[in-house]
Design an enzyme around this catalytic site. Sequence first.
Site, PDB file in Angstrom:
ATOM      1  CE  LYS A  88      53.363  65.439  19.354  1.00 29.97           C
ATOM      2  NZ  LYS A  88      52.594  64.642  20.225  1.00 29.97           N
ATOM      3  CD  GLU A  97      55.915  67.046  21.160  1.00 24.85           C
ATOM      4  OE1 GLU A  97      55.579  66.006  21.738  1.00 24.85           O
ATOM      5  OE2 GLU A  97      55.114  67.929  20.859  1.00 24.85           O
ATOM      6  CG  ASP A  98      59.650  64.248  23.183  1.00 26.19           C
ATOM      7  OD1 ASP A  98      58.711  64.297  23.980  1.00 26.19           O
ATOM      8  OD2 ASP A  98      59.733  63.368  22.316  1.00 26.19           O
ATOM      9  CG  ASN A 139      53.910  56.730  24.337  1.00 31.50           C
ATOM     10  OD1 ASN A 139      53.216  55.728  24.275  1.00 31.50           O
ATOM     11  ND2 ASN A 139      53.421  57.951  24.222  1.00 31.50           N
ATOM     12  CG  ASP A 160      51.836  67.475  22.661  1.00 33.87           C
ATOM     13  OD1 ASP A 160      50.677  67.743  23.029  1.00 33.87           O
ATOM     14  OD2 ASP A 160      52.095  66.550  21.881  1.00 33.87           O
ATOM     15  CG  ASP A 161      56.461  66.255  26.029  1.00 33.83           C
ATOM     16  OD1 ASP A 161      56.190  65.230  25.391  1.00 33.83           O
ATOM     17  OD2 ASP A 161      57.221  67.145  25.600  1.00 33.83           O
ATOM     18  CG  ASN A 166      48.145  59.255  20.180  1.00 36.25           C
ATOM     19  OD1 ASN A 166      48.722  60.331  20.138  1.00 36.25           O
ATOM     20  ND2 ASN A 166      48.461  58.257  19.379  1.00 36.25           N
ATOM     21  NE  ARG A 178      60.622  64.198  28.441  1.00 27.91           N
ATOM     22  CZ  ARG A 178      59.586  63.531  27.958  1.00 27.91           C
ATOM     23  NH1 ARG A 178      59.401  62.275  28.232  1.00 27.91           N
ATOM     24  NH2 ARG A 178      58.713  64.141  27.170  1.00 27.91           N
ATOM     25  CE1 TYR A 192      55.191  62.242  16.983  1.00 28.06           C
ATOM     26  CE2 TYR A 192      53.846  61.364  18.743  1.00 28.06           C
ATOM     27  CZ  TYR A 192      54.811  62.232  18.303  1.00 28.06           C
ATOM     28  OH  TYR A 192      55.409  63.096  19.177  1.00 28.06           O
TER      29      TYR A 192
END
Length: 503
Positions: free
Chosen positions: A122, A194-195, A359, A217-218, A403, A104, A51
Amino acid sequence: MTQEKKLMQNLRQYEVPLHRYIAMMDLQERNEGLFYKLLIDNVEELLPVVYTPTVGEACQKYGSIFRHPQGLYISLKEKGKILEVLKNWPQRGIQVIVVTDGERILGLGDLGCQGMGIPVGKLSLYTALGGVPPSACLPITIDVGTNNEKLLNDEFYIGLKQRRATGQEYAELLEEFMTAVKQNYGEKVLVQFEDFANHNAFELLSKYSKTHLVFNDDIQGTASVVLAGLIASLKLLGGTLGDHTFLFLGAGEAGTGIAELIALEISKKTGAPLEEARRKIWLVDSKGLIVKSRLGSLQHFKQPWAHDHEPIKQLVDAVKAIKPTVLIGTSGVGKQFTKDVVETMASLNEKPLILALSNPTSQAECTAEEAYTWTKGRAIFGSGSPFDPVEYENKLLVPGQANNAYISPGFGLGLIMAGAIRVHDDMLLAASEALAMQVSEEHYAKGLIYPPFTNIRKISADIAAKVAAKVYELGLASNLPRPKDLVKYAESCMYSPRYRSYR
């Protein structure tokens, strides 16, 4: 055992982290049980390989290291046929889907289809750290094109070579996808976004949280893990959460998500209205401090954070004016916590809490060493990507890593165990409090505000139990009756790679 030792030795011989990543992906393909055994037994060493930060580089180079598709790609060309595409996936009992559209990826921007590394990575954490069986996990990338010129001109790019679909076309594709997921896997399948880019992320979360079991999650995972670090750090800082003043650099998904969860927790603990709790929290975006006079031009998710104050352009001036006790970086831009900024924090606070969360490592607002050196060893420091311990004046200072892997696997397991049908903010607060409880006196002595990853499966079981308890309490559970001992039940649900002994 011998096999595991031999593989670890092989992995350590690779100088380049990306080569370790490729070797781990090959192993996952070849021998899934052994891949998870390795990851579980060597979690602190291998987490940065499978990850962040290595997965970021892997996504950037996904086209050239692409071997075998590891997840399910759904493209714009399959509009109208998404249910059929889902039915092509060999496993039926899917409990968790992690989906991205690659717009992203971490702090690296639009990587289109190459973002698949993120859902794959993930979900391997869901299994290794949260014990969700690999056969119940489905990584998906929705390919609506990319606006990344470099990829559009790259002959090895694996996705659609067209600009991103937006507006109605995009919304219809996502609507079809969400409907098909529920049709194929039922009401209780967890869909983790995610993203996605900011504008889509907030919209999708608010739109589907009323009808589906969804989690971003973000926005939510990051918020929950950061809140856990803040609750834990009160032991070192003193006072309650409501006694502190928070200043954020970055007002996107992560920043506003964390800010909202802090405000919720303060309001829950003090009984103060949410609006009042929000006044302890200030945000700085690319144009400066978010204040009332800017209301007309702010995106909707920034509006609750516009407080009464004269405009301030520079971060260091905002620190001087607001006098925060906690400085949080979620800007996605590296090196923003300059010596000036950090020294100002140190002049205002005995123990400044500095969280550089962007990150991968190259995008961190400052390094652990900078934070400790510029505050003469007084800072409590946490980051999004891993940093090595720092020796300062003969004292070993260990940076904490905020994290998401601490929260999302246990959180997901808790939802699955209870058969949750919706996600509620109180479940996120329960996860944060459960994680903060896992920080012991010996961790605090080193300056840690998160427990080490070595016991992560125990931590995940504990988080899962607290989350499931909240699901039952809120009447959102469908797995009835409620198990008596939720921690034991969580442990019994967790997948472990089994190795038969041949002797």
